[in-house]
Design an enzyme around this catalytic site. Structure first.
Site, mmCIF file in Angstrom:
data_model
loop_
_atom_site.group_PDB
_atom_site.id
_atom_site.type_symbol
_atom_site.label_atom_id
_atom_site.label_comp_id
_atom_site.label_asym_id
_atom_site.label_seq_id
_atom_site.Cartn_x
_atom_site.Cartn_y
_atom_site.Cartn_z
ATOM 1 N N ASP A 194 0.848 -1.199 0.000
ATOM 2 C CA ASP A 194 0.000 0.000 0.000
ATOM 3 C C ASP A 194 0.883 1.248 0.000
ATOM 4 O O ASP A 194 1.946 1.248 -0.624
ATOM 5 C CB ASP A 194 -0.939 -0.041 1.214
ATOM 6 N N HIS B 223 -3.542 6.053 3.773
ATOM 7 C CA HIS B 223 -4.291 4.900 3.256
ATOM 8 C C HIS B 223 -3.699 3.590 3.768
ATOM 9 O O HIS B 223 -4.411 2.721 4.285
ATOM 10 C CB HIS B 223 -4.290 4.946 1.729
ATOM 11 N N SER C 168 -11.128 -0.891 -0.476
ATOM 12 C CA SER C 168 -9.833 -0.861 0.216
ATOM 13 C C SER C 168 -9.988 -1.115 1.704
ATOM 14 O O SER C 168 -9.111 -1.690 2.343
ATOM 15 C CB SER C 168 -9.166 0.506 0.038
#
EC number: 3.4.21.-
Length: 759
Positions: A142, A218, A537
């Site tokens: 990620d 994220h 996600s």
């Protein structure tokens, strides 16, 4: 004069660039895929890559300038900067499987675990039985990690597993010897392919850290959702307060940063991250990444994550990946290979009702993430001029029409930030947006932005039109959870059927992915290092956390066994027993193309009773069955492979689902189940056939004992429809009263084959 100089300089730069292009051909990043590696020594593998480039480029210096990565652990290959003609030349070498241009991937984005029944509870709870996931290692590919977050503290951890071969790289504001610990045991970053394609990262234009440190949050959010440590009294803008934790709070986490702010994720970087993760010794890989349709076949190395995932799964590493955020449109899924566990997103039993009280004392409950003070009775307006009540057109109104008031608007499509910006710039005090449900709530601390549906929005509009001086009061949002809030597949979650291989059901499973509260980097909009994010996600790490727990309890289970256990035990109603709906342009009952097997049920997945297991050979037969050529299959495997003649049927792939996209008349298929429950068991079949479809199973009873752990059965499916239809859905369940092993059945009648019907 200055303009003339600038224009002249720009013009000259164009001319010079054009002239240079005639002399020096443009280099791009290509991935040279060589299949299975021929040496166990990684240094020998890399040396063979250098030798191959040397034969093409002619010098050691040119090789070092060209090569970006050497893939030498899970498979053999390299990424290099090559001209188109050089790429063509190297593709003609006999040992080269395929040469492909670099591709880009995108990132897809408290209460969750209690909602799914994964609570610390007593000694018999899943978390306790799985020892919180201790001794399992999950790899997260990620945007990196914010290591200072308390979600990554290693209090109570024992030593790092001795099998771990990875490490922590230092870089900008990241000291590998300090920022890693017994929980965060690995941190690496990969940007070489991204730099080779776009030029060296300009941090003024693309702020990020040249290290494993996460800039936009994220990756931190994903990693903490999988395995964040217990942290009490966490909330976001005062909402969702509770103890935050990941699904497997004891897991060891290894972070591989291959995604960069505003530049996305280079496929070559992602592939290198997967290669390193395989080498380092991760037990599970979690990828909250997506591509968009049209997709490449699974045997095409341009589908880089599929190829990397195949090699991971072949080594016993489950790969969990996001379904994509292109819903509710059909056939928009990514990560569709049958060896990948593909995750859709749902809501959970939590919402944030926000009271809107009109001047006539009627109160409407909208949805918002608004943590500011109550907005007392103020003016309420709806711009009446043509189109200006459209949320996208609010900026066309004079500021005086919105200044000092709350504005009502209607959004025909997915709302953007334009309406909020227009109202704030005009001096407005708040915004009520009527729209189709998307579950995407923008958190705002001091500006009330409240969503309602068209029906409630129309009620508010009628009130505005019925009085000369409409007024409104908006209270701060509250948190509501429990059975009064139903579960829905999120609008943004991509839907099936599978556009590459329609006989392979995708998505496989669904999990909460809306307004998930988890850790985040301080660079992002957050509240004390935490924020709510939505997307497949966010659903993907929920499933990855469950896979960690299953791997802890069943270390000998294959990736396909784990997938089977999750799919066959899923909820097809929500935990309170209510139907699961799918949101879109209109709301409908959810079906397998929305949520696969259903909503993940972690406690049941531990003891599935029966599993539909597969090996790498089964996946090879799948590739043969869908008419991939021997050459393309050999490319993936890295060795010569010849498909049998006749080729197997794709319908016989031992999936925990049955999907028949083109039924005409009758077809018979086979499945095999393995008993992982009580040794002496008897299962009987229960069939819920799709509308207009007959389903017959032989035998109708499966008997297992100490000498018989596997049983096969055939399924005969026939249609009574006389015309082409859409898909109808049913299920096939084996039950021994203790276990209900259910698989979805999806059937489309196609009297006219390969026919697209607009009607």
């Amino acid at each position: 004069m200055s303009k003339t100089i600038i224009l002249l300089a720009f013009f000259l730069s164009i001319v010079l660039n054009v002239q240079i292009s005639f002399v020096v051909a443009e280099s791009k990043v290509y991935v040279v895929y060589l299949g299975e590696k021929e040496h166990d020594n990684p240094e020998s593998v890399t040396e063979s890559h250098h030798q191959m480039l040397w034969s093409l480029l002619g010098s050691k210096e040119a090789v070092l300038d060209s090569i970006v990565y050497s893939y030498r652990h899970g498979f053999s290959g390299f990424a290099a900067k090559l001209t188109e003609s050089q790429a063509q030349q190297i593709s003609e070498l006999p040992e080269v499987v395929q040469v492909i241009p670099n591709t880009l991937y995108e990132m897809t984005t408290t209460r969750t675990w209690d909602y799914l029944g994964v609570s610390p509870g007593n000694s018999d709870s899943l978390l306790q039985k799985a020892n919180m996931g201790y001794n399992v290692i999950v790899g997260v590919i990620d945007t990196g990690v914010w290591p200072e977050s308390e979600m990554f503290n290693d209090k109570g951890y024992g030593p790092i597993p001795s099998r771990w071969k990875g490490g922590c790289e230092s870089g900008e504001l990241f000291n590998g010897s300090i920022h890693c610990n017994r929980k965060l045991i690995g941190a690496k970053y990969f940007i070489d392919a991204n730099n080779a394609q776009f030029g060296v990262l300009n941090k003024t234009e693309n702020p990020d850290y040249l290290s494993p440190r996460d800039f936009n949050g994220h990756g931190t959010h994903v990693a903490s959702t999988i395995g964040g440590s217990f942290l009490p009294n966490v909330s976001y803008l005062g909402l969702g307060r509770g103890t935050a934790r990941g699904g497997a709070p004891g897991v060891h986490i290894a972070v591989y940063k291959a995604c960069w702010v505003q530049r996305g994720c280079s496929g070559a970087d992602v592939l290198k991250a997967m290669d390193e993760a395989i080498h380092d010794g991760v037990d599970i890989l979690s990828l909250s990444l997506q591509t968009s349709v049209p997709l490449f076949p699974e045997t095409d190395a341009r589908e880089l994550t599929s190829v990397g995932a195949f090699h991971a799964v072949a080594k016993g590493i489950p790969v969990v990946a996001a379904a994509s955020n292109a819903g509710p449109t059909a056939q928009t899924l990514s990560n569709v290979a049958p060896w990948v566990l593909t995750v859709a997103a749902t809501t959970q039993d939590r919402s944030f009702p926000t009271a809107i009280t009109l001047g006539n004392n009627i109160t409407i409950l909208g949805q918002a993430i608004f943590g500011g003070s109550e907005l007392g009775f103020v003016g309420l307006t709806y711009p009446e001029s043509p189109l200006s009540g459209d949320c996208e057109k609010l900026s066309a109104n004079p500021k005086s029409a919105m200044e000092g008031k709350v504005v009502l608007c209607f959004a025909a499509s997915t709302p953007s930030n334009a309406a909020i910006t227009a109202v704030i710039n005009a001096g407005g005090l708040g915004l009520i947006m009527a729209r189709n449900p998307t579950h995407l709530l923008r958190p705002l601390r001091n500006f009330p932005y409240v969503s309602v549906d068209f029906e409630l929005g129309t009620d508010i509009l009628f009130y505005i039109r019925s009085t000369r001086s409409p007024i409104v009061n908006i209270q701060a949002s509250r948190t509501l959870f429990g059975q009064s809030v139903s579960t829905k597949v999120a609008t943004f979650s991509s839907r099936g059927p599978n556009s590459v291989s329609p006989a392979i059901l995708k998505p496989d499973i669904a999990a909460p992915g809306v307004n998930i509260l988890a850790a985040i980097s301080p660079n992002s909009i957050n509240d004390g290092g935490f924020a709510m994010m939505s997307g497949t996600s966010m659903a993907t790490p929920v499933v990855s956390g469950v896979v960690v727990l299953l791997k802890s309890l069943h270390p000998d289970w294959s990736p396909s066994a784990i997938k089977s256990a999750i799919v066959t035990t899923a909820w097809r109603t929500d935990p309170s027993g209510e139907p699961i709906f799918a949101d879109g342009s209109s709301r409908k009952l959810a079906d397998p193309f929305d949520y696969g097997g259903g909503l993940i049920n972690p406690e049941k997945a531990v003891k599935p009773g029966l599993i539909y297991d597969m090996t790498t050979d089964d996946y090879v037969m799948y590739m043969c069955s869908v008419d991939y050529s021997d050459i393309s299959i050999s490319r993936v495997l890295g060795k010569i492979t010849v498909c049998p003649n006749p080729k197997p049927s794709v319908l016989d792939l031992n999936l925990p689902s049955i999907t028949i996209p083109n039924l005409r008349g009758e077809v018979t298929l086979t499945r095999t189940v393995t008993n992982v429950g009580p040794v002496n068991s008897v299962y009987k079949v229960v069939i819920d056939p799709p509308t207009g479809v007959n389903v017959a199973v032989t035998p109708t009873e499966l008997v297992f004992d100490s000498t018989t752990t596997k049983r096969s059965f055939t399924v005969r499916v026939s249609t009574t429809h006389k015309v082409n239809t859409g898909y109808y859905f049913g299920s096939l369940t084996w039950t021994d009263t203790l276990h209900n092993v259910a698989i979805p059945v999806s059937v489309r009648t196609q009297i006219l084959q390969r026919y697209y019907d607009e009607n």
